[in-house]
Write an enzyme that holds these catalytic residues in place. Structure first.
Site, short mmCIF file in Angstrom:
data_model
loop_
_atom_site.label_atom_id
_atom_site.label_comp_id
_atom_site.label_asym_id
_atom_site.label_seq_id
_atom_site.Cartn_x
_atom_site.Cartn_y
_atom_site.Cartn_z
CG ASP A 1 -0.35 0.31 2.52
OD1 ASP A 1 0.89 0.40 2.60
OD2 ASP A 1 -1.10 0.48 3.50
CB CYS B 1 1.16 -2.09 4.77
SG CYS B 1 1.13 -3.04 6.28
N GLY B 2 2.58 0.10 6.03
CA GLY B 2 3.29 0.96 6.97
C GLY B 2 4.00 0.16 8.06
CB THR B 3 2.85 -1.68 10.88
OG1 THR B 3 1.62 -2.24 10.39
CG2 THR B 3 2.61 -0.31 11.50
CG HIS C 1 11.25 -23.61 13.28
ND1 HIS C 1 11.42 -23.51 14.64
CD2 HIS C 1 12.35 -24.24 12.81
CE1 HIS C 1 12.57 -24.08 15.00
NE2 HIS C 1 13.17 -24.51 13.89
CG ASN C 2 6.69 -20.20 11.65
OD1 ASN C 2 7.27 -19.13 11.86
ND2 ASN C 2 6.44 -21.07 12.61
CG HIS D 1 9.23 -27.30 12.55
ND1 HIS D 1 8.94 -26.62 13.71
CD2 HIS D 1 10.51 -27.74 12.68
CE1 HIS D 1 9.99 -26.62 14.51
NE2 HIS D 1 10.96 -27.30 13.90
NE ARG E 1 5.61 -28.71 16.83
CZ ARG E 1 6.80 -28.67 17.41
NH1 ARG E 1 7.69 -27.77 17.06
NH2 ARG E 1 7.10 -29.53 18.35
C1 RB5 Z 1 -1.89 3.01 6.26
O1 RB5 Z 1 -1.98 4.27 6.82
C2 RB5 Z 1 -1.48 1.99 7.30
O2 RB5 Z 1 -2.53 1.76 8.17
C3 RB5 Z 1 -1.04 0.71 6.63
O3 RB5 Z 1 0.03 0.97 5.79
C4 RB5 Z 1 -0.57 -0.41 7.54
O4 RB5 Z 1 0.41 0.04 8.42
C5 RB5 Z 1 -1.63 -1.17 8.20
O5 RB5 Z 1 -1.36 -2.10 8.96
#
Ligand code: RB5
Length: 149
Positions: A13, A70-72, A103-104, A138, A141
């Site tokens: 994103d 994405c951001g996180t 493992h996953n 694994h 699992r």
């Molecule tokens: C977008 O602002 C942000 O929410 C997205 O990139 C992401 O971090 C969501 O988990």
């Protein structure tokens, strides 16, 4: 894993867009083929759309694995893990990246463009790509995950 003849699905994103450009460049430099499912700018978009496209490409076998940004990395991993056969993991360190493959049998690596710097992120990508699933106990699992979906 030998990536010859294999394709990696990549999607992001707006929060992961700039890191995605670095990841795509890195894959090219390694001679690894990818299919980029977007997005294509910093304009705000809904990350589940891109998670779904990448996961479908992995589920169908068109792509051997996926990378979502994405951001996180968290929203992408949550959306991706709703898909049957998808094992997505957010990684912000190389040890986790190696272990989630070993493992996953993680098949979708998720990265946070607002969390992880470019240099570390590319090391994480390498750690992920260059580690193989060790199977054995694994495999039993991870098979249990599918019972929950
Ligand atoms: C977008 O602002 C942000 O929410 C997205 O990139 C992401 O971090 C969501 O988990």
């Amino acid at each position: 894993m030998d990536y010859t003849g294999k394709i990696i699905a990549v999607g992001c994103d707006h929060g992961g867009y700039l890191l995605k450009l670095e990841v795509l460049k890195h894959l090219s430099e390694r001679g690894i083929k990818y299919r980029d499912f977007g997005c294509d700018s910093l304009e705000s978009v809904n990350y589940p759309t891109y998670a779904h496209e990448v996961c479908r490409a992995v589920q169908s076998g068109e792509c051997v694995c996926g990378i979502l940004l994405c951001g996180t990395g968290i929203g992408m991993s949550m959306a991706a893990n709703k898909h049957r056969g998808i094992r997505a993991a957010v990684c912000a360190d190389t040890f986790s990246a190696r272990m989630t493959r070993a493992h996953n049998d993680c098949n979708v690596l998720c990265l946070g463009g607002r969390v992880t710097g470019f240099g570390l992120a590319l090391d994480i990508v390498d750690a992920y790509l260059d580690t193989d699933f060790i199977g054995g106990r694994h495999a039993e699992r991870i098979a249990m995950f599918e019972e929950f979906k």
